[in-house]
Design a protein around this motif. Sequence first.
Motif, short mmCIF file in Angstrom:
data_model
loop_
_atom_site.label_atom_id
_atom_site.label_comp_id
_atom_site.label_asym_id
_atom_site.label_seq_id
_atom_site.Cartn_x
_atom_site.Cartn_y
_atom_site.Cartn_z
N VAL A 171 14.39 -33.44 5.95
CA VAL A 171 13.46 -34.21 6.80
C VAL A 171 13.77 -33.96 8.27
O VAL A 171 12.89 -33.72 9.09
CB VAL A 171 13.56 -35.71 6.47
CG1 VAL A 171 12.79 -36.54 7.48
CG2 VAL A 171 13.05 -35.98 5.07
N ARG A 172 15.06 -33.98 8.59
CA ARG A 172 15.50 -33.80 9.98
C ARG A 172 15.07 -32.41 10.47
O ARG A 172 14.51 -32.26 11.56
CB ARG A 172 17.00 -33.95 10.06
CG ARG A 172 17.53 -34.19 11.45
CD ARG A 172 19.03 -34.44 11.38
NE ARG A 172 19.67 -33.40 10.57
CZ ARG A 172 20.34 -32.39 11.11
NH1 ARG A 172 20.46 -32.27 12.39
NH2 ARG A 172 20.88 -31.47 10.31
N GLN A 173 15.32 -31.41 9.61
CA GLN A 173 14.98 -30.03 9.97
C GLN A 173 13.48 -29.89 10.23
O GLN A 173 13.05 -29.29 11.20
CB GLN A 173 15.41 -29.10 8.83
CG GLN A 173 15.50 -27.64 9.21
CD GLN A 173 16.53 -27.44 10.31
OE1 GLN A 173 17.67 -27.81 10.16
NE2 GLN A 173 16.10 -26.85 11.43
N GLU A 174 12.72 -30.53 9.33
CA GLU A 174 11.28 -30.47 9.46
C GLU A 174 10.82 -31.06 10.77
O GLU A 174 9.94 -30.52 11.46
CB GLU A 174 10.62 -31.23 8.31
CG GLU A 174 9.97 -30.32 7.28
CD GLU A 174 9.63 -31.09 6.02
OE1 GLU A 174 8.85 -32.06 6.09
OE2 GLU A 174 10.22 -30.75 4.96
N MET A 175 11.44 -32.16 11.14
CA MET A 175 11.08 -32.82 12.38
C MET A 175 11.37 -31.92 13.58
O MET A 175 10.56 -31.81 14.51
CB MET A 175 11.85 -34.14 12.52
CG MET A 175 11.10 -35.30 11.87
SD MET A 175 12.17 -36.74 11.69
CE MET A 175 12.59 -37.01 13.41
N ILE A 176 12.53 -31.29 13.54
CA ILE A 176 12.91 -30.42 14.65
C ILE A 176 11.92 -29.27 14.76
O ILE A 176 11.41 -28.96 15.83
CB ILE A 176 14.35 -29.90 14.45
CG1 ILE A 176 15.33 -31.07 14.55
CG2 ILE A 176 14.68 -28.84 15.48
CD1 ILE A 176 16.72 -30.73 14.12
N THR A 177 11.61 -28.68 13.58
CA THR A 177 10.67 -27.55 13.57
C THR A 177 9.33 -27.98 14.17
O THR A 177 8.74 -27.28 14.97
CB THR A 177 10.45 -27.05 12.14
OG1 THR A 177 11.71 -26.96 11.50
CG2 THR A 177 9.77 -25.70 12.13
#
Lengths: 140, 285
Positions: B265-271
């Motif tokens: 989820v965190r990675q997706e947000m950053i992307t």
Amino acid sequence: MATFRLEVVTAERMVFADDVNEVVAWGMEGQLGILPHHAPLMTMLQPGDLLIKKDNEEEYLAISGGFLEVRPDKVIILADASERAEEIDVARAEAAKRRAEATLKERPPGVDAAAEAALRRSLARLKVAERRRRKPRGTA
Amino acid sequence: MVSTQILRRRIRSVQGTAKICKAMEMIATAKMRRAQEQAIAGRPYAEEISKVVSDLAVEAQAGGKVHPLLQKREVQKIAIIHMTTDRGLCGGLNANQNRLVAGFILGQTVPVTLVTMGRKGRTFARSAQRNLRAEFTGISDRPSLLETLPISRVVIDDYSNGGVDLVYLAYPRFITTMIQRPAMEVLLPIEPAVLPRVQVAEYIYEPDPSAVLGELLPRYVEMKVYHAILELVASEQSARMVAMRNASDNAKELIEDLTLALHKVRQEMITKEICDISGGAEALV
């Protein structure tokens, strides 16, 4: 000196197991001493002190009733409860003695067998503990 | 999409549960070891008294009069000492025990009364509307013989005055740490074990064989009940230990899954943020 194997066991643990020279216990018909090569015997025990002689040392155990069996290979005491002198809680035994005495005072003797047995048990414990205080280990 | 905050909170809560499970596992391990030691310490007495009872039963029966606790009668009423734990969180231990006893009761044609030891068995007896003769709870983790005497007293009295004709002892037998098996055996009438008798010279009995036997038999029953309690405690602690180990393993797995989900989820947000920024920058040029 001739010795024999003595084991004192309760339902909870083994209290004593060693080769000894002589044992004196409180049987139903009074005190009895067991020496090596005693004839096979099975007797009930009264609450009381148990004297164990080994070499020149004496040790006392408190026994709250039970059985003593002399077998050709060893002597076994099946005790309801048993303590070595150093394990006895003197204060508790004192309290138990007073309780039993109070119960007995309220009723004529012989009526309350349970209280009498309780008194004998606490007296046995106190006696064993008393001996220990007078004669600390190693000076016997 | 789940927010990272919710995932973080969830992970923290599972970690807390895992800690508790781990602690309970360790406590159970220590208590189990003690219970096993206690069971072993009582073994010499058990062996001795069984031997003497078997010797004496033969002797006294020759005399003609049979001690009440040895008497076999036509079975019109059965009692079961039903042993369970006070506390739960020990896997299927109590459920197995209850099932065994329930199955047994259903197969009987004569009335069955229960003497329960432990809260779980009491609940069972009540919900099954069984005849409850007595209930005991609150046995300690280090049971003393004294604590167990009232249990034996009830069945010895009932048997002696003819209230029941057969008494069973049902308890979880401790086999290994991983295995505890529900067991049920006859407690009364006493069936003296047939042991090879060492033929020796005649014993002297003081005061006499039947009196000694009369004193000995109740103690034999008490010893049996005491040992069943020790098995119960050892079984309870080892069952709990295993249950708690499984629980903390599961918790660890769950934490891993949740952490992975959190990272995703965190990675997706950053992307997404980068996309937004670069998209915005492009629009400005």
